[in-house]
Design a protein around this motif. Sequence first.
Motif, PDB file in Angstrom:
ATOM      1  N   LEU A  25       2.430  -6.538   8.718  1.00 16.32           N
ATOM      2  CA  LEU A  25       1.150  -6.056   8.208  1.00 16.32           C
ATOM      3  C   LEU A  25       0.834  -6.725   6.885  1.00 16.32           C
TER       4      LEU A  25
ATOM      5  N   ASP B 163      -5.174  -3.218   7.237  1.00 17.29           N
ATOM      6  CA  ASP B 163      -6.114  -2.114   7.007  1.00 17.29           C
ATOM      7  C   ASP B 163      -7.532  -2.657   6.862  1.00 17.29           C
TER       8      ASP B 163
ATOM      9  N   HIS C 277      -5.279   9.670  11.100  1.00 17.79           N
ATOM     10  CA  HIS C 277      -3.819   9.804  11.085  1.00 17.79           C
ATOM     11  C   HIS C 277      -3.509  11.004  11.964  1.00 17.79           C
TER      12      HIS C 277
ATOM     13  N   GLU D  86      -6.629   6.947  -1.035  1.00 15.10           N
ATOM     14  CA  GLU D  86      -5.283   7.516  -0.928  1.00 15.10           C
ATOM     15  C   GLU D  86      -4.738   7.884  -2.317  1.00 15.10           C
TER      16      GLU D  86
ATOM     17  N   THR E 188       0.820  -1.212   0.000  1.00 16.64           N
ATOM     18  CA  THR E 188       0.000   0.000   0.000  1.00 16.64           C
ATOM     19  C   THR E 188       0.858   1.269   0.000  1.00 16.64           C
TER      20      THR E 188
ATOM     21  N   ARG F  89      -8.923  11.105   0.438  1.00 13.06           N
ATOM     22  CA  ARG F  89      -9.000  10.206   1.590  1.00 13.06           C
ATOM     23  C   ARG F  89     -10.159  10.505   2.518  1.00 13.06           C
TER      24      ARG F  89
ATOM     25  N   ASP G  90       3.254   6.000   9.930  1.00 16.44           N
ATOM     26  CA  ASP G  90       2.575   5.558   8.720  1.00 16.44           C
ATOM     27  C   ASP G  90       3.626   4.909   7.819  1.00 16.44           C
ATOM     28  N   TRP G  91       3.154   4.331   6.723  1.00 16.56           N
ATOM     29  CA  TRP G  91       4.049   3.578   5.824  1.00 16.56           C
ATOM     30  C   TRP G  91       5.233   4.462   5.421  1.00 16.56           C
TER      31      TRP G  91
HETATM   32  C1  BGC Z   1      -1.799   4.747   4.707  1.00 17.10           C
HETATM   33  C2  BGC Z   1      -2.281   4.196   6.025  1.00 17.10           C
HETATM   34  C3  BGC Z   1      -2.290   2.693   5.987  1.00 17.10           C
HETATM   35  C4  BGC Z   1      -0.913   2.207   5.638  1.00 17.10           C
HETATM   36  C5  BGC Z   1      -0.782   0.698   5.621  1.00 17.10           C
HETATM   37  C6  BGC Z   1      -0.514   4.094   4.233  1.00 17.10           C
HETATM   38  O1  BGC Z   1      -0.261   4.431   2.915  1.00 17.10           O
HETATM   39  O2  BGC Z   1      -1.636   6.136   4.818  1.00 17.10           O
HETATM   40  O3  BGC Z   1      -3.541   4.714   6.321  1.00 17.10           O
HETATM   41  O4  BGC Z   1      -2.743   2.185   7.209  1.00 17.10           O
HETATM   42  O5  BGC Z   1      -0.556   2.693   4.359  1.00 17.10           O
HETATM   43  O6  BGC Z   1      -1.425   0.140   4.545  1.00 17.10           O
END
Ligand code: BGC
Length: 758
Positions: free
Chosen positions: A85, A115, A214, A512, A60, A173, A292-293
């Motif tokens: 994850l 997620d 967030h 996103e 993601t 978002r 966050d990522w």
């Molecule tokens: C998003 C988060 C998400 C994470 C893991 C990020 O790009 O902003 O909301 O939980 O990725 O997938």
Amino acid sequence: MNFKRILFISAMNMLTVTQVNAQQKLNPEIEKKIDVLMSKMTIDEKVGQMNQYNGFWDVTGPTPVGGSAEQKYENIKKGLVGSMLTVRGVKEVRAVQKIAVEQTRLGIPLIIGFDVIHGYKTLSPIPLAEAASWDLKAIEKSAEVAASEAAASGINWTFGPMMDISRDARWGRLMEGAGEDPFLGGKIAAARVKGFQGDNSFSSPLRIAATAKHFAAYGFIEGGLEYNSAEIGTNTLYNQVLPPFKEAVDAGIRSVMNSFNTINGVPATADKHILRDILKQKWAFSGFVISDWASIREMIPWGYSKDENAAAKAAVEAGTDMDMESGIYVPYLAELVKQGKVNESYIDEACRRILRVKFELGLFDDPYRFLDEKREKEVIGSKANHEAVLDMAKKSIVLLKNEKNLLPLKKSGQKILLLGSLAESKNSPLGSWRIASDNNTAVSVLEGMKQYKESDLQYVKGINTTTEEPTFLTEVQYNTTDRSGFEEAKKAAKNADVIVMVLGEHGFGSGEARSRTDLNLPGLQEEFMKEIYKINPNIVLVLNNGRPLTINWADENIPAIVEAWQLGIQAGNAVAQVLYGDYNPSGKLPMTFPRNVGQVPIYYNHMNTGRPFDKDNNVFWTHYSDSEKTPLYPFGYGLSYTTFEYSQPVINKNQFQKGEKPVVSVTIKNTGKYAGKEVAQLYIHDEFASVARPVKELKGFELVELKPGESKAIQFSLTDKELGFYDNSGNFIVESGTFKAMIGGNSAEVKQVSFEIK
Ligand code: BGC
């Protein structure tokens, strides 16, 4: 000038990190177990707990770190991984958990995150749509269903709910959140936490830890441009951005995720003020903070950290406990401690917080307690779960317009023409953020309407909304050239009694990295609608979208408009039941719909300004001279097949001492022909304050169910929590002065009563 007495409800408490408030009490047994375990851990193992890797398939964000599956397995064995994850499914989770438990020196289990944004497999409506229900019980149930399916699949922890307040429809978002209002957003945040976490005991293996994300101000990024900076003042931060997070902490949420943005130049991932001073000290949050990522690494291109060492140090010192996919804590933190550049107490604190949540989830008692193949089969996709998400989907629909009594449709004896590729789509209604779901599993509107066997229904596609089917990671290509289906649709339109047209954004059109500069119906859809309208104006527009759209022409011309968002796996059934009148819609918009992009940000709780607009007296100060001042649809707006009448509100007294609770009552009557539900909304306005207050602020709401002709009296009581606000230092205060209480069916149509706090 009337100087007011100020009551400090809570002064800034300088608590130490181990002190917690009533909501987040520590369990001494668990703390003792953590002491024992941590006394055996090396610094590398402690830092290992602070590291999270992505699994082996769904990505993601930018290039995942940690290397191949084999390399990741090796690092798990070394005790260098605390969490994974997007690993999912009992078999897959068992495989990684077994390594952590059976092959590492101390056998510390992993915590498995995912997620789960609006359902796991049995998808519910997108979160913004759910917010339109204003139905906290249904929203809690929806999160509970999501939790149960994720848990049954081996997941222990969701990266949700998102509680970013946003006033900018350009930001993709906002489909993940609850809209523009901090009060509604806070109530929904708490309901979702309860749905995911239950009573916070985690005694059931079907509840999972939740994440407030967030943190913070992502919804206020400049221009609604994804990943941008947020330049916001303290008034907005304390009164708009933070309240839902505070509600989530008070509800016992177990983790908080950083946001990608900077706040006034400081990346949220390194923002000591919000993470340490507010979240961990003032609010006494006892769970842990996840980045966050790659947000730790991204502090380098932001121009904040000069290298990886600096990023690791800044993030951990600010209070970011776990590194998601930056791969920076493991190689640098232990070394920084050894060199005396980072205080070991930061590592100890972060490790303790993470272990605490693992203990609370029961993972030390039984690391495999979420792993049961039989349960996985029984729970995921169960009939009960489908029923719950269908209920949620119906409750999320908002009726925006209904002239000529076009709706409900007749179940027989009416020639109905259904148009638009979105009507047959089984993919788009699933919306964005649905990693565990299977493509093309939604009930389409066409399928839903076909359930009405007596109905004389014809489907003609007429228009392709997109040129190809997008995915989570590809840009949506809207159709801007292909008109080849128009003629067939126009021909069919001639013979129809009523036309149902499904238009809007594709499910992957928001989410996103899906910011837009244009909020019209994308591609050729408006042109198509106008062409059909010329032939037959009896049109019901069913909108699919993940954000407010500027549908001015439709609002002026199309007699009936149904806001159907992206409603999840049961979308088509929900839409059909509303269209044919088996369900009377009661949703209300959780976000203002603008007339044009230039009005954005447009929101109901704006300031009066020193030169307010006053059309009646010909005073045209605060407005854009080339646009109506009002929005297309105000916050809280939504119709029903029936009508409701509000009495004049009354208040139990006119003057109150501080601490007394004003009680405002109103009687609502169903004046139409259908039984229906109304969301009665209470707003207040604090007329003069030491920090000027918005013209209206939502402070209560109630769903009232009424049969035709029936009336019901309801009461709202206002406590200090509703009457006060945060000053510019972050103290919650209640001031003396005059107030208005306003009640109505949306933010723009209210009846008011005045009162005074002495
Ligand atoms: C998003 C988060 C998400 C994470 C893991 C990020 O790009 O902003 O909301 O939980 O990725 O997938």
